[in-house]
Design an enzyme around this catalytic site. Structure first.
Site, PDB file in Angstrom:
ATOM      1  N   ALA A  44       2.413  -1.940   4.140  1.00 31.14           N
ATOM      2  CA  ALA A  44       1.958  -0.980   5.146  1.00 31.14           C
ATOM      3  C   ALA A  44       1.741  -1.782   6.420  1.00 31.14           C
ATOM      4  CB  ALA A  44       0.670  -0.316   4.704  1.00 31.14           C
ATOM      5  N   HIS A  96      -5.438  -2.715  -4.543  1.00 35.55           N
ATOM      6  CA  HIS A  96      -4.491  -3.803  -4.798  1.00 35.55           C
ATOM      7  C   HIS A  96      -4.646  -4.406  -6.197  1.00 35.55           C
ATOM      8  CE1 HIS A  96      -2.503  -4.346  -0.878  1.00 35.55           C
ATOM      9  NE2 HIS A  96      -3.616  -3.874  -0.377  1.00 35.55           N
ATOM     10  N   MET A 107      -0.520  -7.841   7.621  1.00 33.02           N
ATOM     11  CA  MET A 107      -1.287  -9.008   7.148  1.00 33.02           C
ATOM     12  C   MET A 107      -0.661  -9.642   5.912  1.00 33.02           C
ATOM     13  SD  MET A 107      -5.061  -7.280   7.583  1.00 33.02           S
ATOM     14  CE  MET A 107      -5.444  -6.248   9.014  1.00 33.02           C
ATOM     15  N   SER A 108       0.627  -9.427   5.713  1.00 37.43           N
ATOM     16  CA  SER A 108       1.280  -9.984   4.516  1.00 37.43           C
ATOM     17  C   SER A 108       2.750 -10.243   4.832  1.00 37.43           C
ATOM     18  CB  SER A 108       1.177  -8.989   3.359  1.00 37.43           C
ATOM     19  OG  SER A 108       1.945  -7.832   3.643  1.00 37.43           O
ATOM     20  N   TYR A 137      -6.247 -13.436   3.964  1.00 40.60           N
ATOM     21  CA  TYR A 137      -7.608 -13.171   4.445  1.00 40.60           C
ATOM     22  C   TYR A 137      -8.634 -13.096   3.321  1.00 40.60           C
ATOM     23  CZ  TYR A 137      -6.444  -8.286   3.302  1.00 40.60           C
ATOM     24  OH  TYR A 137      -6.040  -7.147   2.666  1.00 40.60           O
ATOM     25  N   GLU A 138      -8.168 -13.032   2.082  1.00 42.65           N
ATOM     26  CA  GLU A 138      -9.116 -13.017   0.972  1.00 42.65           C
ATOM     27  C   GLU A 138      -9.713 -14.401   0.725  1.00 42.65           C
ATOM     28  OE1 GLU A 138      -7.880 -10.360  -2.452  1.00 42.65           O
ATOM     29  OE2 GLU A 138      -6.067 -10.326  -1.234  1.00 42.65           O
ATOM     30  N   SER A 180       0.842  -1.196   0.000  1.00 40.49           N
ATOM     31  CA  SER A 180       0.000   0.000   0.000  1.00 40.49           C
ATOM     32  C   SER A 180       0.878   1.246   0.000  1.00 40.49           C
ATOM     33  CB  SER A 180      -0.876   0.041   1.253  1.00 40.49           C
ATOM     34  OG  SER A 180      -1.625  -1.134   1.346  1.00 40.49           O
ATOM     35  N   HIS A 210      -3.769 -11.551  -0.362  1.00 38.96           N
ATOM     36  CA  HIS A 210      -3.630 -11.766   1.076  1.00 38.96           C
ATOM     37  C   HIS A 210      -4.369 -13.036   1.478  1.00 38.96           C
ATOM     38  CE1 HIS A 210      -3.044  -7.432   0.460  1.00 38.96           C
ATOM     39  NE2 HIS A 210      -2.257  -7.474   1.523  1.00 38.96           N
ATOM     40  N   ASN A 220       0.086   3.592  10.554  1.00 36.02           N
ATOM     41  CA  ASN A 220      -0.706   3.988  11.739  1.00 36.02           C
ATOM     42  C   ASN A 220      -0.064   3.345  12.960  1.00 36.02           C
ATOM     43  OD1 ASN A 220      -1.936   1.441  10.314  1.00 36.02           O
ATOM     44  ND2 ASN A 220      -2.457   1.225  12.481  1.00 36.02           N
ATOM     45  N   HIS A 259      -9.309   1.387   7.009  1.00 34.52           N
ATOM     46  CA  HIS A 259      -8.473   1.092   5.844  1.00 34.52           C
ATOM     47  C   HIS A 259      -8.118   2.404   5.122  1.00 34.52           C
ATOM     48  CE1 HIS A 259      -6.719  -1.085   2.532  1.00 34.52           C
ATOM     49  NE2 HIS A 259      -7.583  -0.589   1.664  1.00 34.52           N
TER      50      HIS A 259
HETATM   51  N1  HPA Z   1      -2.635  -3.882  11.801  1.00 35.82           N
HETATM   52  C1  HPA Z   1      -2.490  -4.845  10.872  1.00 35.82           C
HETATM   53  N2  HPA Z   1      -2.208  -4.600   9.608  1.00 35.82           N
HETATM   54  C2  HPA Z   1      -2.039  -3.313   9.257  1.00 35.82           C
HETATM   55  C3  HPA Z   1      -2.155  -2.262  10.173  1.00 35.82           C
HETATM   56  C4  HPA Z   1      -2.478  -2.562  11.519  1.00 35.82           C
HETATM   57  O1  HPA Z   1      -2.607  -1.690  12.389  1.00 35.82           O
HETATM   58  N3  HPA Z   1      -1.922  -1.109   9.488  1.00 35.82           N
HETATM   59  C5  HPA Z   1      -1.652  -1.482   8.204  1.00 35.82           C
HETATM   60  N4  HPA Z   1      -1.713  -2.807   8.056  1.00 35.82           N
END
Ligand code: HPA
Length: 274
Positions: free
Chosen positions: A114, A62, A212-213, A86-87, A31, A84, A236, A248
């Protein structure tokens, strides 16, 4: 033949029908790096949808394709968009693109993402050099019959992130006045963000950032003997570290703000890798 390997070879043949470009470095654009293509002298693009059997991402931001070309004089293949876990894809599909880039010739894998900052000294917008990872909360992509053509059954993971490549990235950051944090990235499955208690646990376990990757990709690449490096954009601070709930949109916005430095660091590092 092993089904996973058979599918991989078929994907390779599909790409080879479109291009004979041989990349040396594979870059996974996370990202915020979606428009990185502007930094590449593009030779050829292959949308994931044109590769039979290839997993195609459903996440906004994506949209997927391989971009073949040059960063400076280094032949690269970039993944614009990744899939990912989770998809809902099997984990072997999630790592198929990384395996494919290696079969196409890439010896070095540059991972970006990210991530949420877990380390209390991090700030949104920081970049973090990945020194190591925590893999135990994500499914292992090597589960199933071992693909002997790719690597050994029990690969060593004691230095997944190549020390020399880390030094190249540190040096590139310094030369370009880009502030670089360093730390351990942990992959969780998502898609829900963590709870504040999850985040406290991850901190106790030694994680500096969560996402998550990336980790499963690093494991699959390490299995094949690729040299690996990675940078996280801390989009973040993780849940519970600020008063705000996570969205997101916020993640994408912060990643976009950090993008100029992120792109510069990737370009200046890749130039020095070959
Ligand atoms: N948690 C998990 N995955 C993320 C986050 C988060 O705070 N920010 C960007 N990807």
């Amino acid at each position: 033949m092993n089904e996973v390997y058979q599918k991989l070879l078929h994907c390779r043949d599909c790409v080879r029908e479109k291009t004979d470009f041989v990349p040396k470095v594979a870059v996974v654009l996370g990202s915020g790096l979606g428009d990185y293509a502007e930094n590449i002298r593009v030779e050829c693009e292959v949308p994931y949808g044109e590769i039979e059997g290839f997993p195609v991402s459903t996440v906004p931001g994506h949209a997927g394709k391989f971009i073949f070309g040059y960063i400076d004089d280094v032949p690269v293949v970039c993944m614009k968009g990744r899939v990912h876990y989770y998809e809902g894809y099997p984990i072997t599909d999630v790592v198929l693109p990384v395996r494919l880039m290696h079969l196409l010739g890439a010896e070095i894998l540059f991972l970006t993402n990210a991530a949420g900052g877990v380390n209390t000294s991090f700030h949104a917008g920081d970049l973090m050099l990945i020194r190591d990872h925590i893999a135990l909360f994500a499914p292992n992509p090597l589960i199933g019959p071992n693909i002997d053509e790719l690597g050994t059954r029990f690969p060593d993971m004691s230095s997944v992130y190549d020390k020399e490549l880390q030094d190249i990235i540190r040096k590139a950051a310094k030369e370009n006045n880009i502030f670089l944090q360093e730390g351990v990235y942990a992959q969780l499955t998502g898609p829900s963000f963590e709870s504040p208690a999850d985040v406290r646990m991850m901190r106790v376990l030694g994680s500096d950032a969560v996402g998550m990757s990336t980790v499963v990709e690093a494991i699959a690449a390490n299995h094949m003997g690729m040299r690996i490096c990675g940078i996280s954009c801390i989009s973040n601070l993780a849940a519970g570290m600020t008063a705000n709930p996570l969205t997101h949109a916020e993640v994408q916005e912060a990643a976009d703000m950090a993008a100029p430095n992120f792109k510069k660091l990737v370009t200046e590092s890749v130039k020095k890798m070959i």
